[in-house]
Design a protein around this motif. Structure first.
Motif, short mmCIF file in Angstrom:
data_model
loop_
_atom_site.label_atom_id
_atom_site.label_comp_id
_atom_site.label_asym_id
_atom_site.label_seq_id
_atom_site.Cartn_x
_atom_site.Cartn_y
_atom_site.Cartn_z
N MET A 1 0.84 -1.19 0.00
CA MET A 1 0.00 0.00 0.00
C MET A 1 0.88 1.25 0.00
N ARG A 2 0.52 2.24 -0.78
CA ARG A 2 1.26 3.50 -0.81
C ARG A 2 0.72 4.40 0.31
N VAL A 3 1.61 4.78 1.21
CA VAL A 3 1.20 5.53 2.40
C VAL A 3 1.95 6.86 2.46
N LEU A 4 1.21 7.93 2.68
CA LEU A 4 1.81 9.24 2.92
C LEU A 4 1.87 9.44 4.42
N ALA A 5 3.05 9.56 4.98
CA ALA A 5 3.23 9.72 6.42
C ALA A 5 3.35 11.20 6.76
N ALA A 6 2.38 11.72 7.49
CA ALA A 6 2.44 13.10 7.94
C ALA A 6 3.44 13.17 9.09
N MET A 7 4.49 13.99 8.93
CA MET A 7 5.58 14.05 9.89
C MET A 7 5.71 15.47 10.43
N ALA A 116 -5.22 12.10 -4.67
CA ALA A 116 -5.04 12.58 -6.03
C ALA A 116 -3.68 12.18 -6.60
N LEU A 117 -2.69 12.02 -5.72
CA LEU A 117 -1.34 11.63 -6.16
C LEU A 117 -1.14 10.11 -6.17
N GLY A 118 -2.20 9.38 -5.88
CA GLY A 118 -2.12 7.93 -5.97
C GLY A 118 -1.81 7.20 -4.68
N PHE A 119 -1.83 7.89 -3.55
CA PHE A 119 -1.61 7.22 -2.27
C PHE A 119 -2.90 6.55 -1.81
N ASP A 120 -2.75 5.49 -1.06
CA ASP A 120 -3.91 4.75 -0.56
C ASP A 120 -4.37 5.23 0.81
N ALA A 121 -3.44 5.75 1.59
CA ALA A 121 -3.78 6.15 2.95
C ALA A 121 -2.79 7.18 3.48
N VAL A 122 -3.20 7.83 4.57
CA VAL A 122 -2.34 8.77 5.29
C VAL A 122 -2.08 8.20 6.68
N SER A 123 -0.82 8.23 7.09
CA SER A 123 -0.44 7.76 8.42
C SER A 123 -0.10 8.96 9.29
N THR A 124 -0.56 8.96 10.54
CA THR A 124 -0.23 10.04 11.48
C THR A 124 0.15 9.45 12.83
N GLY A 125 0.66 10.30 13.70
CA GLY A 125 1.07 9.87 15.03
C GLY A 125 -0.01 10.04 16.08
N HIS A 126 -1.28 10.13 15.67
CA HIS A 126 -2.37 10.24 16.64
C HIS A 126 -2.50 8.96 17.46
N TYR A 127 -2.88 9.15 18.72
CA TYR A 127 -3.14 8.00 19.59
C TYR A 127 -4.63 7.65 19.51
N ALA A 128 -4.93 6.69 18.64
CA ALA A 128 -6.29 6.18 18.45
C ALA A 128 -6.15 4.85 17.72
N GLN A 129 -7.20 4.06 17.75
CA GLN A 129 -7.15 2.74 17.10
C GLN A 129 -8.22 2.62 16.03
N MET A 130 -7.85 2.01 14.92
CA MET A 130 -8.81 1.63 13.88
C MET A 130 -8.94 0.11 13.95
N LEU A 131 -10.13 -0.36 14.26
CA LEU A 131 -10.39 -1.79 14.39
C LEU A 131 -11.43 -2.23 13.38
N ASP A 132 -11.36 -3.48 12.96
CA ASP A 132 -12.36 -4.02 12.03
C ASP A 132 -13.63 -4.35 12.80
N GLY A 133 -14.76 -3.90 12.26
CA GLY A 133 -16.05 -4.17 12.88
C GLY A 133 -17.03 -4.73 11.88
N PRO A 134 -18.21 -5.10 12.32
CA PRO A 134 -19.22 -5.69 11.43
C PRO A 134 -19.69 -4.75 10.33
N HIS A 135 -19.54 -3.44 10.55
CA HIS A 135 -19.97 -2.47 9.55
C HIS A 135 -18.79 -1.79 8.86
N GLY A 136 -17.58 -2.33 9.07
CA GLY A 136 -16.39 -1.74 8.47
C GLY A 136 -15.44 -1.23 9.53
N PRO A 137 -14.47 -0.39 9.14
CA PRO A 137 -13.49 0.13 10.11
C PRO A 137 -14.16 0.94 11.21
N GLU A 138 -13.69 0.74 12.44
CA GLU A 138 -14.23 1.45 13.58
C GLU A 138 -13.13 2.26 14.26
#
Length: 372
Positions: A1-7, A116-138
């Protein structure tokens, strides 16, 4: 996956970028230049947009062996965050600029440009969790509750959350610093940024006074009796106790607090701690990160980034019409939410963000428009 890391130049985003590399993603680092004149900010400023910070981010990218760029988003930051901040205070509301920055800059302007530049996602240093749920990402709270930032991310709709990576959500801050040191990143001991990044000296009242000018008006009690005069209602927020400059003590000798700010009459209303208590909150401009709760549903709410979580009940939802999922279709979108609290809380101001939780999961957010 192409990831843009916000630094940002801090330790959190540095380790988040490193973990994205370790995960096997094709990572590109980007530092957001948010200050129009970063060279005018002192070294070690409270924000994350100084030349020093850009240099720190670049050195981390070099160690990680990833491409690195600086993107100038100063104009967008000025319009969407700083101007909005001033305008909200002008009409007697108390905004959270970090919420607005995440909504308009990091996960709108930045994410849109990344896609727009073809990246799939943005990565940041936030303290939070993305978990898989029955309706999609939570979106869930971080493991480190002392650093949890799910509150300021609750303004993100599901489509933006689906393109967001928060690699630090399962880690405690002290372990992030240890990891940074082990990786040879000199930002390992760099102090955290705090307060409002574009007010480097921490003087919010002085910042607003320069932009809004003096506008004297009365300070009155809840019965309308004038107790004093202020130089600008924008210098006050609901719940404030210090700096009221009232010469006459309360009849019971107890402290007074700001109860409300009335911008039309330019009046600051003060009263007792008991009068400050809120038992119901109405929020507008709702964003839902999860299935919308039914009226009567038990939830918990938070009204400040580091405020306590309070049990509550959804009383009603208001609706507006918006685009549906099908071509040319419309669907009903809940745009307002009214909750009643199981226990009163104090110092709730219009303009603040109301976030609803179900356990650790973020349900949604709205901008507080009324309290009772």
């Amino acid at each position: 996956m192409r990831v843009l890391a916000a630094m940002s130049g801090g330790v959190d985003s540095a380790v988040a970028a490193a973990r994205a590399v370790d995960a096997g993603h094709e990572v590109v680092g980007v530092h957001l230049a948010l200050a129009r004149n970063p060279q005018t900010l002192r070294a070690g400023a409270r924000g994350c947009c100084t030349i020093e910070d850009a240099g720190d981010a670049r050195r981390v990218a070099d160690i990680l062996g990833i491409p690195f760029y600086v993107w100038d988003l100063a104009e967008r930051f000025q319009q969407d965050v700083i101007d909005d901040f001033v305008a909200e205070y002008k009409i007697g509301r108390t905004p959270n600029p970090c919420v607005r920055c995440n909504q308009k800059i990091k996960f709108a302007a930045l994410l849109d440009k990344a896609v727009a530049l073809g990246f799939d996602a943005v990565s940041t240093g936030h303290y939070a969790q993305m978990l898989d749920g029955p309706h999609g990402p939570e979106l869930h709270r971080a493991v480190d509750m002392g650093k949890d930032q799910s509150y300021v991310l609750a303004v993100l709709p599901p489509d933006r959350l689906a393109r967001s990576l928060f690699p630090l959500g399962d880690t405690r801050k002290e372990d992030v610093r240890i990891e940074a040191a082990e990786r040879g990143l000199r930002v390992a001991s760099k102090p955290d940024s705090h307060d409002i990044c574009f007010i480097s000296d921490g003087d919010t009242q002085g910042f607003l006074a320069k932009r809004l000018g003096e506008k004297p008006g009365p300070i009155v009690d809840s019965e309308g009796q004038q107790l004093g005069e202020h130089s600008g209602a924008y210098g006050f927020t609901v719940g404030q106790r210090r700096g009221l400059a009232i010469g006459t003590p309360a009849a019971d000798g107890r402290p007074r607090y700001v109860l409300s700010i009335e911008p039309v009459s330019n009046t600051v209303v003060v009263g007792s701690a008991e009068e400050l208590k809120v038992r119901a909150i109405t929020g507008a401009e709702a964003t839902w990160c999860a299935p919308v709760p039914e009226p009567g549903a038990a939830v918990s709410v938070q009204v400040r980034a580091h405020g306590r979580e309070v049990p509550a009940r959804v009383v009603s939802l208001g609706s507006s019409t918006g685009p549906g999922s099908g071509a040319g279709s419309l669907q009903t979108l809940p745009a307002t939410v009214h909750v009643e609290l199981d226990e009163p809380i104090s110092g709730v101001a219009t303009g603040q963000t109301l976030v609803l939780y179900r356990g650790t999961q973020v349900i949604g957010s709205s901008t507080i428009s009324a309290t009772a």
